[in-house]
Design a protein around this motif. Structure first.
Motif, PDB file in Angstrom:
ATOM      1  N   ARG A 224       0.824  -1.293   0.214  1.00  0.00           N
ATOM      2  CA  ARG A 224       0.097  -0.165  -0.042  1.00  0.00           C
ATOM      3  C   ARG A 224       0.965   1.230   0.079  1.00  0.00           C
ATOM      4  N   ALA A 225       1.932   1.066   0.854  1.00  0.00           N
ATOM      5  CA  ALA A 225       2.913   2.437   0.916  1.00  0.00           C
ATOM      6  C   ALA A 225       3.473   2.615  -0.404  1.00  0.00           C
ATOM      7  N   CYS A 226       3.912   1.612  -1.182  1.00  0.00           N
ATOM      8  CA  CYS A 226       4.477   1.755  -2.417  1.00  0.00           C
ATOM      9  C   CYS A 226       3.603   2.343  -3.509  1.00  0.00           C
ATOM     10  N   GLN A 227       2.298   1.740  -3.362  1.00  0.00           N
ATOM     11  CA  GLN A 227       1.215   2.307  -4.320  1.00  0.00           C
ATOM     12  C   GLN A 227       0.722   3.853  -4.097  1.00  0.00           C
ATOM     13  N   ASP A 228       0.901   4.063  -2.723  1.00  0.00           N
ATOM     14  CA  ASP A 228       0.779   5.669  -2.302  1.00  0.00           C
ATOM     15  C   ASP A 228       1.735   6.473  -2.565  1.00  0.00           C
ATOM     16  N   ARG A 229       3.198   6.066  -2.797  1.00  0.00           N
ATOM     17  CA  ARG A 229       4.134   6.769  -3.223  1.00  0.00           C
ATOM     18  C   ARG A 229       4.041   7.202  -4.721  1.00  0.00           C
ATOM     19  N   ILE A 230       3.135   6.680  -5.345  1.00  0.00           N
ATOM     20  CA  ILE A 230       3.297   6.905  -6.865  1.00  0.00           C
ATOM     21  C   ILE A 230       1.694   7.786  -7.272  1.00  0.00           C
ATOM     22  N   THR A 231       2.208   8.919  -7.761  1.00  0.00           N
ATOM     23  CA  THR A 231       0.984   9.588  -8.456  1.00  0.00           C
ATOM     24  C   THR A 231       1.133   9.662  -9.686  1.00  0.00           C
ATOM     25  N   THR A 232      -0.029   9.827 -10.355  1.00  0.00           N
ATOM     26  CA  THR A 232      -0.074  10.036 -11.973  1.00  0.00           C
ATOM     27  C   THR A 232      -0.437  11.423 -12.456  1.00  0.00           C
ATOM     28  N   THR A 233      -0.008  11.610 -13.496  1.00  0.00           N
ATOM     29  CA  THR A 233      -0.419  13.196 -14.072  1.00  0.00           C
ATOM     30  C   THR A 233      -0.171  13.284 -15.489  1.00  0.00           C
ATOM     31  N   ILE A 234      -1.151  14.076 -16.074  1.00  0.00           N
ATOM     32  CA  ILE A 234      -0.942  14.191 -17.764  1.00  0.00           C
ATOM     33  C   ILE A 234      -0.825  15.749 -17.861  1.00  0.00           C
ATOM     34  N   VAL A 235      -0.076  16.226 -16.685  1.00  0.00           N
ATOM     35  CA  VAL A 235       0.278  17.727 -16.940  1.00  0.00           C
ATOM     36  C   VAL A 235       1.608  17.610 -16.783  1.00  0.00           C
ATOM     37  N   LEU A 236       2.593  18.168 -17.583  1.00  0.00           N
ATOM     38  CA  LEU A 236       4.051  18.057 -17.348  1.00  0.00           C
ATOM     39  C   LEU A 236       4.390  19.082 -16.536  1.00  0.00           C
ATOM     40  N   GLU A 237       3.537  20.299 -16.477  1.00  0.00           N
ATOM     41  CA  GLU A 237       4.198  21.294 -15.536  1.00  0.00           C
ATOM     42  C   GLU A 237       4.046  20.700 -14.167  1.00  0.00           C
ATOM     43  N   ASP A 238       3.283  19.756 -13.806  1.00  0.00           N
ATOM     44  CA  ASP A 238       3.313  19.046 -12.422  1.00  0.00           C
ATOM     45  C   ASP A 238       4.598  18.523 -11.671  1.00  0.00           C
ATOM     46  N   LEU A 239       5.540  18.350 -12.699  1.00  0.00           N
ATOM     47  CA  LEU A 239       6.916  17.853 -12.175  1.00  0.00           C
ATOM     48  C   LEU A 239       7.931  18.922 -11.930  1.00  0.00           C
ATOM     49  N   SER A 240       7.248  20.173 -11.899  1.00  0.00           N
ATOM     50  CA  SER A 240       8.142  21.409 -11.515  1.00  0.00           C
ATOM     51  C   SER A 240       8.755  20.999 -10.261  1.00  0.00           C
ATOM     52  N   ASP A 241       8.490  20.518  -9.432  1.00  0.00           N
ATOM     53  CA  ASP A 241       8.930  20.286  -7.924  1.00  0.00           C
ATOM     54  C   ASP A 241       9.905  19.094  -7.941  1.00  0.00           C
ATOM     55  N   CYS A 242      10.106  18.590  -9.047  1.00  0.00           N
ATOM     56  CA  CYS A 242      10.953  17.478  -8.961  1.00  0.00           C
ATOM     57  C   CYS A 242      12.586  17.903  -9.104  1.00  0.00           C
ATOM     58  N   ASP A 243      13.379  17.053  -8.441  1.00  0.00           N
ATOM     59  CA  ASP A 243      14.824  17.805  -8.804  1.00  0.00           C
ATOM     60  C   ASP A 243      15.495  16.481  -9.644  1.00  0.00           C
ATOM     61  N   LEU A 244      14.871  15.472  -9.737  1.00  0.00           N
ATOM     62  CA  LEU A 244      15.509  14.664 -10.876  1.00  0.00           C
ATOM     63  C   LEU A 244      14.126  13.977 -11.589  1.00  0.00           C
ATOM     64  N   VAL A 245      14.344  14.316 -12.931  1.00  0.00           N
ATOM     65  CA  VAL A 245      13.126  13.664 -13.949  1.00  0.00           C
ATOM     66  C   VAL A 245      13.782  12.635 -14.892  1.00  0.00           C
ATOM     67  N   ILE A 246      13.165  11.461 -14.975  1.00  0.00           N
ATOM     68  CA  ILE A 246      13.611  10.459 -15.957  1.00  0.00           C
ATOM     69  C   ILE A 246      12.696  10.451 -17.030  1.00  0.00           C
ATOM     70  N   GLU A 247      13.353  10.374 -18.378  1.00  0.00           N
ATOM     71  CA  GLU A 247      12.383  10.522 -19.603  1.00  0.00           C
ATOM     72  C   GLU A 247      12.622   9.036 -20.144  1.00  0.00           C
ATOM     73  N   ALA A 248      11.289   8.476 -20.235  1.00  0.00           N
ATOM     74  CA  ALA A 248      11.342   7.080 -20.823  1.00  0.00           C
ATOM     75  C   ALA A 248      10.226   7.196 -21.936  1.00  0.00           C
ATOM     76  N   ILE A 249      10.318   8.014 -22.758  1.00  0.00           N
ATOM     77  CA  ILE A 249       9.191   8.058 -24.044  1.00  0.00           C
ATOM     78  C   ILE A 249       9.889   7.314 -25.138  1.00  0.00           C
ATOM     79  N   VAL A 250       8.949   7.444 -26.331  1.00  0.00           N
ATOM     80  CA  VAL A 250       9.213   6.712 -27.559  1.00  0.00           C
ATOM     81  C   VAL A 250      10.796   7.212 -27.678  1.00  0.00           C
ATOM     82  N   GLU A 251      11.325   6.247 -28.602  1.00  0.00           N
ATOM     83  CA  GLU A 251      12.766   6.391 -29.086  1.00  0.00           C
ATOM     84  C   GLU A 251      12.879   7.143 -30.238  1.00  0.00           C
TER      85      GLU A 251
END
Ligand SMILES: NC(=O)c1ccc[n+]([C@@H]2O[C@H](COP(=O)([O-])OP(=O)(O)OC[C@H]3O[C@@H](n4cnc5c(N)ncnc54)[C@H](O)[C@@H]3O)[C@@H](O)[C@H]2O)c1
Length: 409
Positions: free
Chosen positions: A68-95
């Motif tokens: 449950r704790a693991c699940q709670d740690r993951i939030t999803t978004t479709i707004v890229l701007e929501d990542l503005s408080d991240c200090d590391l972002v990993i990009e894993a989109i199409v090659e």
């Protein structure tokens, strides 16, 4: 130095790799913000992650509370701007270079202090960094599939990547329990480059009419203790994926004969025989996973000069591979010396240290020994002697090695 989970990690792309990296991060205690382009995709990723954590509980690998704790740690978004408080972002989109550039540029602007890691397998980290305008903050973090399980991360320093970005990516992966190798920004990095001869030299043995796919697979498993033979493995990876990686590495390295694609493998792909996923590749696969060779090879007796026989026997003896027929030894020593040679070229070209190359091949592809450990066990002179004897048997000079003495194993 170590780091602790504080700010959330941003992950862009909730596909195979993005969702896997999210699982690895949450499992290690990190809050994650997982982004994809639409709600359906993030919902699907979330559902799949919930199932994976629940399965871990069923298998007694974690408690209900931990799941449950693991699940709670993951939030999803479709707004890229929501990542503005991240200090590391990993990009894993199409090659795709252009799509990645657009997304990296956007995230670099929304999160002006964030390190931006790309999980690209085949694109240049330096070129991505300079195209998006944040060269110092862009670093490669190449995870392997399945990301929660595979222990290796290749950390790639682009030409202008800052020390801080490399250090942060390294510490983060280590804090998630991964083993990190440092790699220069070169085609295929370590694993996708050094593994090429395992497949290519095996395909050439088939093209030369020397053995059938099952005989090659058996020789590599029994003499080399590789977990899976090259044909079984390429059927599992997908012959199409394997061919695409070969083409990309070969083209980006300037078309060396060593890494030239196999015409036979490419024609298999053109016919739609992609491996397990299409039911047929090097082998025909049925529903129960019974397999039979699907490539008809009219084998002929190999003519091996006395000189080559001695080099093969010496190589195998020192590699502690004394069983098997002369044909098995020929196959094993031809394929393994190709891998060792590629590792020596990679060292010579500054791709990575011998130690990191060995670690990467053991952890990224499950090789029983690193190629340079093998060379050290066999003796570098004997490796060179075999390569030179094999080179006399080919017209494309592909067994040419870096000058003796440039790489000491
Ligand atoms: N699959 C592997 O075995 C593997 C291993 C190592 C590295 N990689 C690399 O990881 C990356 C992702 O591969 P994958 O297999 O997870 O792909 P995938 O197709 O499973 O997932 C890609 C995701 O990116 C999303 N996406 C596409 N365009 C986007 C955009 N403009 N913005 C945000 N998201 C977008 C898609 O919607 C999709 O969900 C690639 O760079 C690939 O080379 C893949």
């Amino acid at each position: 130095m170590s780091i602790k989970a504080q700010n959330p990690i941003g992950i862009i792309g909730a596909g195979t790799m993005g969702a896997g990296i999210a699982q690895a991060a949450a499992n290690a205690g990190w809050p994650v913000k997982l982004y994809d382009v639409n709600q359906t995709l993030v919902d699907l990723a979330e559902e799949s992650l919930v199932k994976r954590f629940e399965r871990l509980v069923e298998k007694d690998r974690m408690t209900n509370e931990e799941s449950r704790a693991c699940q709670d740690r993951i939030t999803t978004t479709i707004v890229l701007e929501d990542l503005s408080d991240c200090d590391l972002v990993i990009e894993a989109i199409v090659e795709d270079f252009d799509i990645k550039t657009i997304v990296l540029k956007q995230v670099g602007e929304y999160a002006p202090n964030a390190i931006i890691a790309t999980n690209t397998s085949s694109l240049s980290v330096s070129e991505l960094g300079s195209a998006c305008g944040f060269s110092d903050r862009v670093v490669g973090m190449h995870f392997f599939n399945p990301a929660p399980i595979m222990p290796l991360v290749e950390v790639i320093r682009g030409e202008k990547t800052s020390d801080k970005a490399v250090q942060r990516a390294t510490l983060l992966a280590e804090a998630w329990g991964k083993t990190v190798v440092q790699v220069a920004d070169t085609p295929g990095f370590i694993v996708n480059r050094v593994a090429r001869p395992y497949y290519l030299e095996s395909w050439r043995i088939i093209e030369d009419g020397i053995a059938t796919v099952d005989v090659v697979d058996d020789a590599m498993q029994s003499l080399g203790e590789f977990r899976m033979g090259p044909f079984m493995l390429t059927d599992l990876i997908g012959q199409d994926i394997n061919v695409a990686t070969t083409r990309s590495v070969w083209n980006r390295l300037g078309n060396p004969s060593r890494l030239a694609p196999s015409a036979k493998q490419e024609s298999l792909v053109e016919r739609g025989n992609l491996g397990r996923k299409s039911g047929c590749g090097a082998y025909a696969h049925d529903d129960k996973d019974h397999i039979v060779p699907a490539i008809i090879t009219e084998t002929r007796e190999v003519e091996i000069s006395d000189h080559l026989v001695t080099a093969i026997n010496d190589f195998c003896l020192e590699a502690s591979c004394t069983g098997g027929s002369m044909l098995d030894k020929y196959i094993f020593s031809r394929v393994l010396s190709g891998i060792i040679n590629e590792a020596m070229w990679a060292v010579t070209e500054g791709v990575a240290s011998p130690k990191d190359i060995d670690t990467a091949m053991k952890m990224g592809t499950n090789y029983p020994l690193g190629p340079l450990e093998w060379a050290s066990r066999i003796g570098i002179e004997k490796v060179h002697r075999l390569l030179s004897a094999l080179n006399e048997t080919v017209s494309d000079d592909r067994f040419a090695s870096p000058p003796f003495g440039t790489v000491s194993a």
